[in-house]
Design a protein around this motif. Sequence first.
Motif, PDB file in Angstrom:
ATOM      1  N   ALA A   1       0.833  -1.208   0.000  1.00 43.73           N
ATOM      2  CA  ALA A   1       0.000   0.000   0.000  1.00 43.73           C
ATOM      3  C   ALA A   1       0.871   1.263   0.000  1.00 43.73           C
ATOM      4  N   ALA A   2       1.969   1.238   0.779  1.00 42.06           N
ATOM      5  CA  ALA A   2       2.883   2.392   0.807  1.00 42.06           C
ATOM      6  C   ALA A   2       3.484   2.607  -0.573  1.00 42.06           C
ATOM      7  N   SER A   3       3.835   1.499  -1.237  1.00 40.57           N
ATOM      8  CA  SER A   3       4.454   1.574  -2.558  1.00 40.57           C
ATOM      9  C   SER A   3       3.470   2.107  -3.604  1.00 40.57           C
TER      10      SER A   3
ATOM     11  N   ASP B   1      10.246   2.386  -1.016  1.00 40.96           N
ATOM     12  CA  ASP B   1      11.479   2.983  -1.527  1.00 40.96           C
ATOM     13  C   ASP B   1      11.540   2.724  -3.021  1.00 40.96           C
ATOM     14  N   CYS B   2      11.762   3.761  -3.807  1.00 43.36           N
ATOM     15  CA  CYS B   2      11.772   3.622  -5.261  1.00 43.36           C
ATOM     16  C   CYS B   2      12.630   4.727  -5.863  1.00 43.36           C
TER      17      CYS B   2
ATOM     18  N   ILE C   1      17.933   3.148 -11.119  1.00 47.68           N
ATOM     19  CA  ILE C   1      16.577   2.605 -11.272  1.00 47.68           C
ATOM     20  C   ILE C   1      16.371   1.627 -10.115  1.00 47.68           C
ATOM     21  N   GLU C   2      15.324   1.856  -9.336  1.00 47.32           N
ATOM     22  CA  GLU C   2      15.104   1.076  -8.115  1.00 47.32           C
ATOM     23  C   GLU C   2      13.661   0.587  -8.032  1.00 47.32           C
ATOM     24  N   ASP C   3      13.512  -0.725  -7.897  1.00 37.29           N
ATOM     25  CA  ASP C   3      12.205  -1.327  -7.640  1.00 37.29           C
ATOM     26  C   ASP C   3      12.223  -1.972  -6.258  1.00 37.29           C
ATOM     27  N   LEU C   4      11.029  -2.119  -5.705  1.00 35.89           N
ATOM     28  CA  LEU C   4      10.848  -2.816  -4.434  1.00 35.89           C
ATOM     29  C   LEU C   4      10.203  -4.168  -4.762  1.00 35.89           C
ATOM     30  N   VAL C   5      10.772  -5.253  -4.250  1.00 40.76           N
ATOM     31  CA  VAL C   5      10.260  -6.588  -4.589  1.00 40.76           C
ATOM     32  C   VAL C   5      10.095  -7.454  -3.345  1.00 40.76           C
ATOM     33  N   VAL C   6       9.166  -8.406  -3.433  1.00 38.36           N
ATOM     34  CA  VAL C   6       8.980  -9.405  -2.374  1.00 38.36           C
ATOM     35  C   VAL C   6       9.589 -10.715  -2.840  1.00 38.36           C
TER      36      VAL C   6
ATOM     37  N   LEU D   1       6.727  -4.858  -6.458  1.00 39.44           N
ATOM     38  CA  LEU D   1       5.696  -4.001  -5.857  1.00 39.44           C
ATOM     39  C   LEU D   1       5.620  -2.629  -6.529  1.00 39.44           C
ATOM     40  N   THR D   2       6.673  -2.242  -7.229  1.00 37.19           N
ATOM     41  CA  THR D   2       6.697  -0.941  -7.903  1.00 37.19           C
ATOM     42  C   THR D   2       6.052  -1.094  -9.286  1.00 37.19           C
TER      43      THR D   2
END
Length: 370
Positions: A154-156, A239-240, A345-350, A359-360
């Motif tokens: 949700a934050a992402s 974070d992205c 370039i930054e993605d957030l992942v599970v 998640l991004t």
Amino acid sequence: MTARAGRPPASGRLAARADRLAARLPDAGVDVMLVTNLVNVRYLTGYTGSNGVALIGPETRMFITDFRYVEQAAEEVDPAFDRRQASLDLLEAIEDVIAQSDARVGFEEAHVSVRQYARLRDLLPERYELIGLDGLVEGLRAVKEPEEIERIRAASELADAAFERLIGGGLVGHTERGLAMALEQTMRELGALRPAFESIVAAGPHGALPHATPRDVEVARGQVVVIDWGAELDGYCSDCTRTVGAGETGPEVADVYRLVLEGQLAGVSAVRAGADGREVDGVARAVIDAGGQGERFGHGLGHGVGLEVHEAPRLSQRTEDVLRPGNVVTVEPGIYLPGAFGVRIEDLVVVTEDGCEILTHISKELIAAD
Ligand code: ZN
Ligand code: ZN
């Protein structure tokens, strides 16, 4: 309820966290653990105030705070914990609450000052042994429960929406600081408690500083702009990073951008349970090395994100961390060309059993936003 608190998690989950910690204490060689890092205290007890400690052992669930937080603690702290009120110097209470049988007392060596250590040593009778522990609660925090992943998701999503709105308003002629403030304001309007960290908006040569501070300098047409931001929502961070052209940016930027993107995609595809942080970092780094820019990628590939924006596990050449299902990590290679520009370039992942879920949801094409 305080504004800081958000929705407290259900009590069952918190009690299970303390149980998991207690189960690890024998292997760590301690009978009871004093938890003083407030983020760890929050994770274990639910307490979100600024003065509180927890004491956890096989038979011990104790939470101590001072008079200012008694009511807040009654609302927030999991009922599994006995609550005690103490003076502002919470450590003073330790002497009374530590049991005769708790001869070996663990403490968080990364979060106890030399002064606090001396105080503890003074307060506890000599027969008690003080044993420094490192990363025990952080190791639990690194593996997220499904409810925690939902909060980070949700934050992402909120942060994604704020970015799209910022880019829609254009970059050229706005100052870096003005853009950072607008992004943070939008995140708050969309429900974030605050930015997860100081947003980075860095144009042209300034973008070659990985941790640039936004300046009162206008973004010029043709510059490339690094934007790194996150939202804090219900206690959890996102974070992205995206790198955006302020109008057309030319072939050199396009080449560097393509190389960072290839490294980023390779890094993401290497993320899976069982892979180690060094290996995943190495996959992305090999791509950037092969493109001749290895020297310009001077930081680790990524880090865990949760209650804090930088936490375990790490993706870098200097980690022993092995990925587990439920880890939430960033994948963020960058190339920094001093005096010219930077691209990250930054993605957030599970992390999942056989890969990861991203998640991004913002495009990773180099966009030209006037
Ligand atoms: Zn970031
Ligand atoms: Zn990051």
